[in-house]
Scaffold this motif. Structure first.
Motif, PDB file in Angstrom:
ATOM      1  N   TYR A 487       0.814  -1.224   0.000  1.00 39.07           N
ATOM      2  CA  TYR A 487       0.000   0.000   0.000  1.00 39.07           C
ATOM      3  C   TYR A 487       0.844   1.270   0.000  1.00 39.07           C
ATOM      4  O   TYR A 487       0.577   2.212  -0.767  1.00 39.07           O
ATOM      5  N   ASP A 488       1.866   1.330   0.864  1.00 40.65           N
ATOM      6  CA  ASP A 488       2.714   2.525   0.878  1.00 40.65           C
ATOM      7  C   ASP A 488       3.420   2.716  -0.464  1.00 40.65           C
ATOM      8  O   ASP A 488       3.600   3.832  -0.944  1.00 40.65           O
ATOM      9  N   THR A 489       3.818   1.596  -1.080  1.00 43.29           N
ATOM     10  CA  THR A 489       4.503   1.675  -2.378  1.00 43.29           C
ATOM     11  C   THR A 489       3.584   2.234  -3.450  1.00 43.29           C
ATOM     12  O   THR A 489       3.977   3.104  -4.243  1.00 43.29           O
ATOM     13  N   VAL A 490       2.347   1.725  -3.488  1.00 42.25           N
ATOM     14  CA  VAL A 490       1.393   2.213  -4.488  1.00 42.25           C
ATOM     15  C   VAL A 490       1.188   3.715  -4.342  1.00 42.25           C
ATOM     16  O   VAL A 490       1.214   4.469  -5.330  1.00 42.25           O
ATOM     17  N   VAL A 529      -7.361   4.071  -1.031  1.00 37.79           N
ATOM     18  CA  VAL A 529      -8.322   4.271  -2.112  1.00 37.79           C
ATOM     19  C   VAL A 529      -8.827   5.716  -2.095  1.00 37.79           C
ATOM     20  O   VAL A 529      -8.982   6.350  -3.158  1.00 37.79           O
ATOM     21  N   THR A 530      -9.061   6.258  -0.914  1.00 41.88           N
ATOM     22  CA  THR A 530      -9.514   7.655  -0.808  1.00 41.88           C
ATOM     23  C   THR A 530      -8.450   8.620  -1.334  1.00 41.88           C
ATOM     24  O   THR A 530      -8.753   9.556  -2.088  1.00 41.88           O
ATOM     25  N   LYS A 531      -7.202   8.379  -0.947  1.00 35.32           N
ATOM     26  CA  LYS A 531      -6.114   9.251  -1.398  1.00 35.32           C
ATOM     27  C   LYS A 531      -5.947   9.184  -2.914  1.00 35.32           C
ATOM     28  O   LYS A 531      -5.751  10.218  -3.573  1.00 35.32           O
ATOM     29  N   LEU A 532      -6.033   7.987  -3.473  1.00 31.19           N
ATOM     30  CA  LEU A 532      -5.895   7.850  -4.923  1.00 31.19           C
ATOM     31  C   LEU A 532      -7.021   8.575  -5.651  1.00 31.19           C
ATOM     32  O   LEU A 532      -6.815   9.166  -6.716  1.00 31.19           O
ATOM     33  N   GLY A 533      -8.225   8.518  -5.090  1.00 36.99           N
ATOM     34  CA  GLY A 533      -9.349   9.226  -5.685  1.00 36.99           C
ATOM     35  C   GLY A 533      -9.109  10.725  -5.725  1.00 36.99           C
ATOM     36  O   GLY A 533      -9.478  11.399  -6.701  1.00 36.99           O
ATOM     37  N   LYS A 534      -8.485  11.279  -4.680  1.00 32.14           N
ATOM     38  CA  LYS A 534      -8.195  12.708  -4.634  1.00 32.14           C
ATOM     39  C   LYS A 534      -7.055  13.090  -5.583  1.00 32.14           C
ATOM     40  O   LYS A 534      -7.031  14.188  -6.139  1.00 32.14           O
ATOM     41  N   ILE A 549       0.194 -11.920  -9.779  1.00 34.59           N
ATOM     42  CA  ILE A 549       0.780 -13.212 -10.138  1.00 34.59           C
ATOM     43  C   ILE A 549       0.392 -14.256  -9.094  1.00 34.59           C
ATOM     44  O   ILE A 549       0.661 -14.080  -7.902  1.00 34.59           O
ATOM     45  N   GLY A 550      -0.226 -15.327  -9.552  1.00 31.18           N
ATOM     46  CA  GLY A 550      -0.486 -16.459  -8.666  1.00 31.18           C
ATOM     47  C   GLY A 550      -1.645 -16.258  -7.714  1.00 31.18           C
ATOM     48  O   GLY A 550      -2.240 -15.174  -7.618  1.00 31.18           O
ATOM     49  N   PRO A 551      -1.967 -17.312  -6.945  1.00 30.46           N
ATOM     50  CA  PRO A 551      -3.173 -17.298  -6.103  1.00 30.46           C
ATOM     51  C   PRO A 551      -3.052 -16.466  -4.839  1.00 30.46           C
ATOM     52  O   PRO A 551      -4.070 -16.114  -4.234  1.00 30.46           O
ATOM     53  N   GLU A 552      -1.814 -16.145  -4.402  1.00 30.19           N
ATOM     54  CA  GLU A 552      -1.674 -15.382  -3.152  1.00 30.19           C
ATOM     55  C   GLU A 552      -1.878 -13.885  -3.345  1.00 30.19           C
ATOM     56  O   GLU A 552      -2.010 -13.141  -2.368  1.00 30.19           O
ATOM     57  N   ALA A 553      -1.869 -13.417  -4.564  1.00 29.37           N
ATOM     58  CA  ALA A 553      -2.062 -11.979  -4.817  1.00 29.37           C
ATOM     59  C   ALA A 553      -3.466 -11.567  -4.401  1.00 29.37           C
ATOM     60  O   ALA A 553      -4.437 -12.302  -4.605  1.00 29.37           O
ATOM     61  N   ASP A 554      -3.568 -10.378  -3.821  1.00 27.22           N
ATOM     62  CA  ASP A 554      -4.856  -9.891  -3.298  1.00 27.22           C
ATOM     63  C   ASP A 554      -5.627  -9.196  -4.428  1.00 27.22           C
ATOM     64  O   ASP A 554      -5.589  -7.967  -4.572  1.00 27.22           O
ATOM     65  N   ALA A 555      -6.328  -9.991  -5.235  1.00 26.97           N
ATOM     66  CA  ALA A 555      -7.009  -9.451  -6.405  1.00 26.97           C
ATOM     67  C   ALA A 555      -8.102  -8.461  -6.033  1.00 26.97           C
ATOM     68  O   ALA A 555      -8.308  -7.449  -6.705  1.00 26.97           O
ATOM     69  N   SER A 556      -8.841  -8.741  -4.957  1.00 27.35           N
ATOM     70  CA  SER A 556      -9.948  -7.846  -4.573  1.00 27.35           C
ATOM     71  C   SER A 556      -9.408  -6.486  -4.152  1.00 27.35           C
ATOM     72  O   SER A 556      -9.997  -5.442  -4.482  1.00 27.35           O
ATOM     73  N   ALA A 557      -8.282  -6.470  -3.438  1.00 32.28           N
ATOM     74  CA  ALA A 557      -7.690  -5.191  -3.043  1.00 32.28           C
ATOM     75  C   ALA A 557      -7.187  -4.432  -4.262  1.00 32.28           C
ATOM     76  O   ALA A 557      -7.355  -3.209  -4.371  1.00 32.28           O
ATOM     77  N   LEU A 558      -6.579  -5.147  -5.202  1.00 31.89           N
ATOM     78  CA  LEU A 558      -6.086  -4.491  -6.411  1.00 31.89           C
ATOM     79  C   LEU A 558      -7.229  -3.898  -7.231  1.00 31.89           C
ATOM     80  O   LEU A 558      -7.091  -2.806  -7.812  1.00 31.89           O
ATOM     81  N   ASP A 559      -8.354  -4.602  -7.288  1.00 34.95           N
ATOM     82  CA  ASP A 559      -9.512  -4.058  -7.994  1.00 34.95           C
ATOM     83  C   ASP A 559      -9.940  -2.722  -7.403  1.00 34.95           C
ATOM     84  O   ASP A 559     -10.269  -1.774  -8.127  1.00 34.95           O
ATOM     85  N   ARG A 560      -9.944  -2.636  -6.081  1.00 37.09           N
ATOM     86  CA  ARG A 560     -10.329  -1.384  -5.415  1.00 37.09           C
ATOM     87  C   ARG A 560      -9.290  -0.287  -5.654  1.00 37.09           C
ATOM     88  O   ARG A 560      -9.636   0.879  -5.837  1.00 37.09           O
ATOM     89  N   ILE A 561      -8.008  -0.674  -5.641  1.00 34.98           N
ATOM     90  CA  ILE A 561      -6.931   0.311  -5.782  1.00 34.98           C
ATOM     91  C   ILE A 561      -6.934   0.958  -7.160  1.00 34.98           C
ATOM     92  O   ILE A 561      -6.755   2.176  -7.294  1.00 34.98           O
ATOM     93  N   PRO A 564     -10.209   4.067  -8.795  1.00 38.07           N
ATOM     94  CA  PRO A 564     -10.266   5.534  -8.872  1.00 38.07           C
ATOM     95  C   PRO A 564      -9.298   6.144  -9.877  1.00 38.07           C
ATOM     96  O   PRO A 564      -9.414   7.322 -10.212  1.00 38.07           O
ATOM     97  N   THR A 565      -8.351   5.360 -10.385  1.00 42.16           N
ATOM     98  CA  THR A 565      -7.367   5.902 -11.338  1.00 42.16           C
ATOM     99  C   THR A 565      -7.768   5.669 -12.794  1.00 42.16           C
ATOM    100  O   THR A 565      -7.077   6.144 -13.692  1.00 42.16           O
ATOM    101  N   GLY A 566      -8.850   4.904 -13.023  1.00 42.24           N
ATOM    102  CA  GLY A 566      -9.230   4.565 -14.385  1.00 42.24           C
ATOM    103  C   GLY A 566      -8.386   3.447 -14.967  1.00 42.24           C
ATOM    104  O   GLY A 566      -8.369   3.260 -16.184  1.00 42.24           O
ATOM    105  N   GLY A 567      -7.701   2.704 -14.090  1.00 45.05           N
ATOM    106  CA  GLY A 567      -6.840   1.620 -14.551  1.00 45.05           C
ATOM    107  C   GLY A 567      -7.532   0.277 -14.526  1.00 45.05           C
ATOM    108  O   GLY A 567      -8.759   0.191 -14.576  1.00 45.05           O
ATOM    109  N   SER A 568      -6.747  -0.788 -14.428  1.00 42.99           N
ATOM    110  CA  SER A 568      -7.311  -2.129 -14.477  1.00 42.99           C
ATOM    111  C   SER A 568      -6.396  -3.096 -13.738  1.00 42.99           C
ATOM    112  O   SER A 568      -5.188  -2.855 -13.600  1.00 42.99           O
ATOM    113  N   ALA A 569      -6.980  -4.205 -13.267  1.00 43.76           N
ATOM    114  CA  ALA A 569      -6.224  -5.242 -12.580  1.00 43.76           C
ATOM    115  C   ALA A 569      -6.351  -6.544 -13.356  1.00 43.76           C
ATOM    116  O   ALA A 569      -7.428  -6.857 -13.871  1.00 43.76           O
TER     117      ALA A 569
END
Length: 595
Positions: A487-490, A529-534, A549-561, A564-569
């Protein structure tokens, strides 16, 4: 006829060529046909269609706009008509021809209302007529085709020999791959947004990739990668790309990096080059064996309802002249085939074709208007100069072995795939690299390995930024005991991308990770998510593209992240797929960006 002699030309043979399927069949309206028939009968009975008689009386003026390549032939037929006092409705036929680039007129006629200064338009391809029609622009009535010319790859003799001319035959996919893979052969093309030749060649490459690839994603990736390579040598238009060929046989011209050694072009363009007095080395032509595209030169009436009956009959009369032996001879002498595409042995030989090249093969199915529009979108998006910050997970889990990949780890495959993606970008693109893992740099979970910069720029050691970036990608390795400081990296990467946003480029952040956030002291998901929206600004978009990559990746969190940027996971099980996913995601995000 120029530098070629007839004894060296192949004998004529039956080609079996047939006209390619048209997306729509348009004929002259019933009213025009009846008017022409009635007018012709009256004129013939009255002796009003003589040839070779001086024209002292009134004339019927017909203004014709033609593609620059065919305009000289059309003008020659018009001149002959004036010299022979060819008549229509008992008056002399006075045809005035002006050369106009097809894409310019398509743009103009696509706007309503239009006030054209001509009654007939002869573009180099029906795709321009279809584009005007699709935009509900000025009404056009296509009455047939006056000429044709297949597309091929032309190369100077040394380059042609290296590709195996004339004996080696290629598909479109094989030909473009061979011509663009080594980096030694400089291949040029006219901009597909301005050239029917460039767009139709790209369509055939795309169709070949679709046939060869295992799925649509792989085909799109191949086509986009080829577009990236072609863009490095693109010229604004057909005339401009011909000017990039060597001007003579000297070593200086042959070795000049600004000169192309091969071009995607029409047979007629190669003919004009080879037969010209100062065209430089002759071209040899490769004709793809899986079906060529061709320019078809439609004869279109412009806003027929606004034409007078005399103009309509004059337009029909002139089209007849273009189809008669004299008209066809004028076209053939300038390198054109007949409208049905039948190969002419002398034209082919002068253009640079030779057996066993399949120059008489039937054309492939023509692309649909929808397919061409999609290709134009892909071209515009893919070749748009990009500014991309790449952020790669370096946590310990990236050292996990990937089943069935011969002992390679997630990081091994991801690194190789990212290097493949890097190879598709041009010197004008700006790319940077971060890696991340918990407490990687003091309290920070991230570290910049290579700043985001132009790939073609020189750096302190004399190498390019591409060289330095490739080395940085090659250095990526899992950090022992490192966890996923996501999260801090993103947030940091996105803030930096927004701060350094560059107008006129496609700006994005690409994130590659195989885990969920493991830094308990970092910003929370909701707050992120709030900060990215701003931070996001639709007028200055920076989409965040996440690859899980792989099953351990947090896909639901990435979808939310990314939302707000208009990107994709995107999730991948095999890290070697990363470069395909990234390229496809960039195309999708770029299509939403403001122009």
């Amino acid at each position: 006829m120029g530098r070629h002699s007839l004894p060296d030309r192949p004998t004529a043979r039956s080609t079996g060529a047939r006209p390619g399927p048209r997306r729509r069949t348009v004929v002259l309206s019933t009213a025009l046909v009846l008017a022409v028939a009635a007018g012709s009968v009256v004129a013939l009975r009255s002796g009003l269609l003589p040839f070779g008689t001086r024209c002292d009386g009134p004339s019927v003026r017909l203004d014709v706009a033609a593609s620059p390549d065919i305009a000289p032939a059309v003008e020659a037929v018009a001149d002959t008509a004036r010299e022979k006092a060819t008549r229509t409705d008992g008056r002399c036929l006075d045809v005035r021809v002006v050369a106009r680039p097809s894409h310019e007129l398509a743009d103009s006629l696509g706007q309503r209302p239009a006030d054209p200064e001509f009654q007939v338009w002869i573009p180099d391809s029906s795709l321009w007529v279809d584009r005007v029609e699709g935009e509900s622009g000025t009404p056009l009535t296509a009455a047939g085709n006056v000429a044709s010319s297949p597309l091929a790859l032309g190369a100077v003799p040394k380059a042609a020999k290296s590709l195996g001319w004339p004996n080696k035959r290629y598909t479109w996919a094989g030909l473009t791959e061979s011509a663009t893979s080594g980096g030694d052969l400089r291949l040029g093309v006219a901009d597909p947004t301005r050239s029917a030749t460039g767009l139709l060649a790209l369509a055939r490459i795309s169709a070949a990739n679709t046939e060869d690839a295992e799925d649509g994603d792989e085909a799109d990736t191949r086509t986009a990668a080829t577009a990236k390579l072609l863009y490095q040598r693109v010229a604004d238009g057909d005339g401009q790309v011909m000017a990039t060929l060597p001007r003579d046989d000297s070593g200086a011209e042959q070795g000049n990096p600004r000169r192309n050694q091969a071009l995607l072009l029409s047979e007629q363009a190669a003919f004009a080059h080879n037969e010209g007095p100062d065209g430089g080395p002759d071209l040899d032509l490769f004709y793809p064996e899986d079906g060529t595209a061709r320019l078809d030169y439609p004869y279109a009436l412009v806003d027929q309802d606004e034409m007078s009956p005399e103009q309509s009959r004059a337009a029909s009369r002139f089209m007849t002249l273009l189809g008669e032996p004299g008209g066809q001879r004028a076209l053939r002498e300038r390198g054109f085939r007949a409208g049905d595409g039948t190969a002419d042995a002398e034209v082919v030989a002068a253009a640079g074709g030779r057996d066993p090249q399949p120059y008489s093969a039937a054309p492939a199915d023509a692309p649909t208007a929808k397919q061409l529009q999609a290709l134009l979108g892909m071209w515009t998006i893919t070749v748009q100069s990009a500014r991309i910050s790449t952020v790669v997970d370096a946590s310990a889990s990236m050292g996990n072995l990937v089943p069935g990949r011969g002992g390679q780890t997630r990081m091994d495959l991801a690194r190789n795939s990212l290097l493949q993606a890097l190879a598709t970008f041009t010197p004008e693109d700006e790319i940077g690299l971060w890696k991340f893992a918990t407490h990687l740099d003091g309290e920070k979970d991230y570290q910049e390995l290579s700043p985001t910069g132009r790939l073609g720029d020189r750096e302190g050691d004399g190498g390019t930024h591409r060289d330095a970036l490739a080395a940085a990608f090659g250095s990526l390795a899992p950090v022992p005991h490192g966890a996923t400081g996501l999260y801090d990296t993103v947030l940091a990467a996105y803030e930096e991308a927004r701060r350094t946003y560059t107008s006129g480029k496609f700006n994005a952040v690409v994130l590659v990770t195989d885990g969920a956030n493991d830094d308990a002291s970092s910003i929370g998901l909701d707050a992120l998510v709030t900060k990215l929206g701003k931070l996001s600004d639709p007028g200055r978009p920076v989409p965040l593209i996440a690859v899980a990559i792989g099953p351990e990746a947090d896909a639901s969190a990435l979808d939310r992240i990314v939302a707000p940027t208009g990107g994709s996971a995107h999730r991948v099980d095999d890290p070697s797929q990363i470069h395909q996913v990234i390229l496809k995601a960039i195309m999708a995000a770029g299509s939403k960006a403001p122009r």
